[in-house]
Structure formats: structure tokens, C-alpha cells
Write a protein that holds these residues in place. Structure first.
Motif, PDB file in Angstrom:
ATOM      1  N   ALA A  36       0.837  -1.203   0.000  1.00 25.30           N
ATOM      2  CA  ALA A  36       0.000   0.000   0.000  1.00 25.30           C
ATOM      3  C   ALA A  36       0.874   1.255   0.000  1.00 25.30           C
ATOM      4  O   ALA A  36       0.556   2.249  -0.683  1.00 25.30           O
ATOM      5  N   ARG A  39       2.207   1.783  -3.413  1.00 22.70           N
ATOM      6  CA  ARG A  39       1.137   2.290  -4.282  1.00 22.70           C
ATOM      7  C   ARG A  39       0.963   3.796  -4.137  1.00 22.70           C
ATOM      8  O   ARG A  39       0.805   4.520  -5.132  1.00 22.70           O
ATOM      9  N   ASN A  45      -2.034   2.576  -9.009  1.00 19.27           N
ATOM     10  CA  ASN A  45      -3.195   2.042  -8.295  1.00 19.27           C
ATOM     11  C   ASN A  45      -3.473   0.581  -8.622  1.00 19.27           C
ATOM     12  O   ASN A  45      -4.179  -0.104  -7.875  1.00 19.27           O
ATOM     13  N   THR A  48      -2.973  -2.573  -5.940  1.00 17.39           N
ATOM     14  CA  THR A  48      -3.883  -3.100  -4.911  1.00 17.39           C
ATOM     15  C   THR A  48      -5.354  -2.966  -5.272  1.00 17.39           C
ATOM     16  O   THR A  48      -6.199  -3.175  -4.399  1.00 17.39           O
ATOM     17  N   ASP A 198      -6.883   0.525   0.023  1.00 14.20           N
ATOM     18  CA  ASP A 198      -6.237  -0.742  -0.346  1.00 14.20           C
ATOM     19  C   ASP A 198      -6.982  -1.929   0.257  1.00 14.20           C
ATOM     20  O   ASP A 198      -7.189  -2.952  -0.404  1.00 14.20           O
TER      21      ASP A 198
END
Length: 419
Positions: A36, A39, A45, A48, A198
């Protein structure tokens, strides 16, 4: 004069660290939090989101079924390199039955039976006749591909939409959703908040658009753990892979348990083949397994011949496969930061254990990966395409340090202790 006699005492080995379910869960949570964070930093994106989670599950299930089949066989002392061929038998048999009956469940039964037939061939060769396990498995892989090509020409070539290397369109298993989940968590996933979005994507991916066969396959993993580690049957079966002589001396029918294990192994691999033909796609195609039987063996070894670790290995390989399909090179490029974070954690762990040189090397490699990520925008297409295979090699290289296979795996055995 008195003499002092020194008695040598055996050195005490350090206690073996047991990997508990809580440790596996903690490791999974730590990796997800790191993912996460990557990300958020990279803006990728796809790392997750729910679509990637669904695709990861679809890619992981065939690998997990093959790996679970390998676990059953090797826990009884039989190396099953023929998992790839048994998956091929499952894809074709499942497609044949599903096409002729119109029912995916009939295809599932036929696919499992196709894998069982491959397992029976392997058991006869290795258990009854004492053929080398690797030789028998490779022979089954070669035989399955050629035989299924012949049967496709015989049965599918003249059918509408069929051909010499593929079946006509097949029925698919029904999909299930948890009610209200999409409406509640969909907007939350779109916010792109750290960890909260997430988690929403993770839950959405695991609860929406899930095939019934996926649920059955997932349940087989804890079921296998319960059968093999919590029942007298499982204890006897595992004893055949640890010390068949001792098992025989206690009245265990070693031959019978080895046969059962290899037949179950083939059935699980066949089920993975059915998944490929009627969940991942809606058609049987030659070469559909794509080496997943071998990757399943790698996941089994990564999991140290345990169902929980096997599931984590299959999830890792499925995730890298899904990411290179959905996220393109940019998303796979972002994984450089994740690998760097993992190496930093490994370096800290090694430093606490006094392995300073290994810790410095891990930190150096992590620094190089961060620099690589900072100076580039994407990875070469060849690396992206083969990222699942690269992940397999890296994981195997790291996992081999703490492996403990069954003691008698791969050894030919005869009644009375003759091998």
C-alpha cells in the motif's frame, strides 16, 4: 595417579523455529502494508485495486492446486514432476465432458478423473515397478501433450468453433457475490486513501465475481491441512514419506497410502486444469497450462511442504502474473521499491542475528534497486513478460535456506525395507 576422563557431550542444536499461522498472517499483513505504501509513492493504483486482486486469485488457483497435489504426493515420499501432464489431462477431459453434457460440474468430475488417471500411471510406475520418479513424471508430461493433441483432432476438429488444438466454447461455472459489498466499498476504493482504500480493494476483489470453483479450491487448502496433520490417516500417510520402514513395522500399508496420495495428487492437478479451461477462460487450448505444474512445485517448495506456505507462494506467483497482465511495465516497475523494502527488513533481521556481512549486502542491493527505480520509468518488456518466472527463481533462491523436505521423498521402496 588418578586420570580424568572427559566425556564428550553432543552439542545442542538450536531449537527449530516453528512457523505458526499467526506468523504467516503477520508476514502477509506486513507485505500488504508495504505494498500500500508503494502504491501511494508511485501512484500505481493497479498494485492493490480489486481488479488486480481478482486476477491474482484467478492466476493463483491453478498453481495452488498443482502445488497441493505435489504436497500430497511428496508427503507420501513420491516426487510428482508429472503434475504438468496431469493438468493437461484435466483440461482436456473437463472440456470434453462439459461440451458434451453442457454442465461445468460434469466437466469438473471428468477433469479430476483425468488427473487421477495420470496419477495412477505415475503410481504404477514409481510405487509398483520402482521407476525413477523424475523419469516417470517427465514421461507423463510428454505423453499427455501428444495424447491430448490426438484426441483433439479426433473429437474437436469437426465441431463448430473447435480445432486440432482447441475445443468449442465451454459452459462456465456460476459466479457469486457478497451482497452490498460493492456498493459500500466501491466508493471507498476510489478515494485512494492509504491502506483504507487498499483494504477496500482487497475485500472487493475477494468477494465479488468469484466462481464457485474458486471457493471449492480455496477450501481444499485448509481441508488438506486438517486431513494430513490432524487425522490418523494423515499421520500414517506422512510417515510413509518420512520413514516407510518404520511405518511398515507399525502395520501401515505403505503401498496403499502411497497410491492414495498420488491419486489425490493427480486429481488436484486435474482440478487445476479444469479451472484453466472453464474459469480462467471458456475454452480448452493446447499449451493452456503454460508450465503451471512446475510453478506449483516451486510454490510447494517455497511453502516448505506445508499448505499455508504453499498458499502464500501461489499468491505471490499469481500476483506477479496478474500485475504484468493488468498493470503493464509501470506497475511491475513499482515492485522494485517493494523488493527494496523487503531487503531492508531482511538486512535488519540479519544484523540482529550477527550476520553483518549479509546485512550489508542486502542493504547494498536495496539501494541499487531504489536507484534503478528513481532513474527509470518502466522496465524492459522482456522483464515484464517474464516477471512471474523471475519471481519464482528469486523466491526459490531465498527459500532453499530453511527447507525441510520429507526424509524419504524420491526414494524407491520395497516391502521389508528393500530400496
Amino acid at each position: 595417579m588418578s586420570q580424568t576422563v572427559e566425556v564428550a557431550t553432543p552439542e545442542k542444536k538450536p531449537p527449530r523455529r516453528v512457523v505458526t499461522p499467526w506468523r504467516l498472517v503477520s508476514l502477509g499483513v506486513a507485505v500488504f502494508v508495504a505494498l500500500a505504501g508503494v502504491r501511494v509513492i508511485t501512484g500505481q493504483n493497479a498494485l492493490t485495486d480489486s481488479g488486480t486482486i481478482q486476477a491474482s486469485l484467478a492466476f493463483a488457483i491453478p498453481i495452488a492446486m498443482a502445488g497441493l497435489g505435489g504436497l500430497w504426493a511428496e508427503r507420501a515420499g513420491i516426487i510428482n514432476i508429472g503434475l504438468e501432464g496431469m493438468m493437461v489431462l484435466g483440461t482436456w477431459a473437463g472440456a470434453f465432458a462439459a461440451y458434451n453434457t453442457g454442465s461445468p460440474w460434469a466437466g469438473l468430475v471428468a477433469g479430476v478423473l483425468g488427473g487421477v488417471i495420470g496419477g495412477l500411471l505415475h503410481a504404477v510406475a514409481t510405487v509398483t515397478f520402482g521407476v525413477d520418479h523424475i523419469v516417470s513424471g517427465v514421461a507423463i508430461n510428454i505423453l499427455a501433450v501428444g495424447a491430448m493433441r490426438y484426441l483433439s483432432i479426433l473429437y474437436f476438429q469437426d465441431q463448430p468453433g473447435g480445432g486440432a488444438a482447441q475445443s468449442p466454447p465451454l459452459p462456465r461455472f456460476p459466479l457469486v457475490d457478497l451482497p452490498f459489498v460493492s456498493g459500500l466499498l466501491g466508493p471507498l476504493e476510489d478515494k485512494r486513501w492509504f491502506l483504507v482504500s487498499d483494504l477496500a480493494g482487497l475485500v472487493l476483489g475477494l468477494t465479488t465475481g468469484i466462481s464457485l470453483l474458486t471457493l471449492v479450491a480455496i477450501l481444499l487448502i485448509p481441508a488438506s491441512y486438517y486431513i494430513l496433520w490432524k487425522t490418523p490417516f494423515g499421520l500414517r500417510l506422512r510417515s510413509c514419506g518420512e520413514s516407510p520402514e518404520a511405518a511398515e513395522s507399525l502395520g501401515v500399508s505403505v503401498y496403499r497410502y502411497k497410491y492414495v496420495a498420488v491419486l489425490v495428487s493427480g486429481g488436484l492437478a486435474g482440478m487445476g486444469g479444469v479451472f484453466l479451461a472453464m474459469v480462467s477462460s471458456s475454452i480448452y487450448q493446447e499449451g493452456q497450462t503454460g508450465g503451471r505444474g512446475y510453478i506449483g512445485l516451486a510454490a510447494m517448495i517455497f511453502g516448505n511442504w506445508r499448505p499455508g506456505g504453499l498458499a502464500m507462494g501461489a499468491g505471490l506467483f499469481g500476483f506477479t502474473d496478474a500485475l504484468q497482465v493488468r498493470g503493464s511495465g509501470a506497475a511491475v516497475h513499482a515492485l522494485l521499491l517493494l523488493v527494496a523494502a523487503v531487503l531492508v527488513a531482511v538486512a535488519i533481521w540479519q544484523f540482529t542475528r550477527g550476520k553483518r556481512l549479509s546485512a550489508v549486502v542486502s542493504l547494498g542491493v536495496a539501494a541499487l534497486l531504489v536507484v534503478w527505480w528513481a532513474l527509470t520509468d518502466t522496465l524492459p518488456r522482456e522483464l515484464v513478460t517474464y516477471s512471474p518466472h523471475i519471481a519464482t527463481l528469486l523466491v526459490m533462491a531465498l527459500a532453499t535456506q530453511r527447507l525441510r523436505p520429507p526424509a524419504a521423498v524420491g526414494r524407491q521402496w520395497r516391502p521389508g525395507g528393500k530400496s
